[in-house]
Design an enzyme around this catalytic site. Structure first.
Site: not given
Ligand code: 2E7
Ligand code: F3S
Length: 322
Positions: A129, A225
């Protein structure tokens, strides 16, 4: 762990952006047939990724690994402009599963850049991100991961500076870093609302409510995550023992020794089936009851992209994940 009680945090698990991203991949497979290429893990969850692999998704990091004419989905975390341009140049049939709350940040960054702003991005280096948001611009966006970094950046000017953040940060850590940014750059422009999303906020609030009521907090989520890792941190910061597990078989019986109340939650990318399996495992190990705590009800839902809406691809059954 004799006669222990399980307390479930609410809300927990899938957010609207994850629901939408998975549905985009499933519908693309239904409409265009297998394989469908996905740039990066659609969401950071091992179970979801393996399930979609079985259904015909191929996960890649580099667009050079996608054959000409293929259908390509961008992950929920978003992509830099360079990736968008490359996908277009190669002529792929692209569907963008970037969470609309991330796209909103991208739009804001582009708009303020036109007005001459430079940016301070609060986020974790290397996270897709952060790469996607920083990659909306050709420079002039400075990454800050912790308070100490605020002193290390060198914007070219301080008249027009704006803060953007990753959507899945610790709400408390981000507030602390923002305060340090504001102290060094008093006229910095901050987002009207924080860029931290509703799902991140609500899941962290739910863990704050849960933690003091239990002897242990189990977070269901994959190691990659970000938002799931933050939930475990929130519990530990409140002094509650906490572990993150990718699946029920990672649960260690010794964690449960002497515990009367077990808290359970799940990151935004962790499917409910995994939570149900953890509950089953906890019951095998001696838990006798399950109670869901009060929490905010989430009603956010994002529309699918054009070309994959209802009726475009026939019904896709996602009930196995919910
Ligand atoms: C997209 C965004 O896939 P995730 O575990 O992602 P993170 O960013 O927490 O590593 O969770 C869903 C998600 C969260 N934020 C997907 Cl920008
Ligand atoms: Fe979007 Fe937040 Fe989920 S940014 S993908 S709603 S965790």
């Amino acid at each position: 762990m004799a006669e222990a009680e399980i307390l479930l945090a609410a809300p927990r698990g899938f957010c609207a952006g994850v629901d939408r991203a998975i549905e985009i991949v499933e519908r693309a497979i239904a409409k265009f047939g297998r394989p469908i290429y996905v740039r990066h893990e659609i969401v950071h969850n091992t179970y979801v990724v393996n399930d979609l692999k079985e259904k015909g998704a191929i996960f890649i990091e580099d667009l050079a690994d996608v054959p000409p004419g293929a259908t390509l989905v961008f992950s929920a975390h978003g992509v830099p402009k360079s990736v968008e341009r490359e996908a277009e140049a190669r002529g792929f049939n692209v569907f963008d599963a970037t969470c609309p709350l991330v796209s909103k940040v991208h739009v804001e960054v582009a708009k303020l850049r036109k007005e001459g702003y430079e940016f301070i991005m609060i986020g974790h280096k290397g996270h897709p991100e952060v790469e996607g948001t920083m990659g909306q611009l050709d420079g002039g966006i400075h990454l800050v991961e912790e308070v100490a970094d605020v002193q290390r950046i060198h914007p070219e000017q301080t008249e027009k500076l704006a803060v953007v953040t990753q959507t899945t940060l610790s709400v408390d850590d981000a507030a602390e870093i923002s305060a340090a940014v504001k102290a060094r750059f008093p006229n910095v422009r901050e987002p009207k609302q924080q860029d931290i999303c509703y799902a991140t906020q609500n899941r962290q609030d739910a863990v704050k409510f849960l933690s003091p009521q239990v002897d242990l907090v189990i977070v269901v989520g994959s190691p990659t995550s970000s938002n799931s890792n933050r939930l475990r941190e929130v519990a530990r910061k409140l002094g509650t023992e906490s572990y993150m597990i990718d699946s029920a078989d990672e649960l260690k019986p010794e964690w449960l020794e002497g515990k009367a109340r077990i808290g359970l939650t799940a990151g935004a990318s962790a499917p409910d089936i995994l939570v149900r399996r953890v509950i089953e495992r906890l019951r095998e190990l001696g838990a006798v009851s399950v109670r869901t705590l009060d929490g905010i009800e989430e009603t956010v839902k994002f529309p699918l992209p054009k070309g994959l809406k209802l009726g475009d691809a026939g019904e896709v059954n996602l009930s196995h994940l919910r």
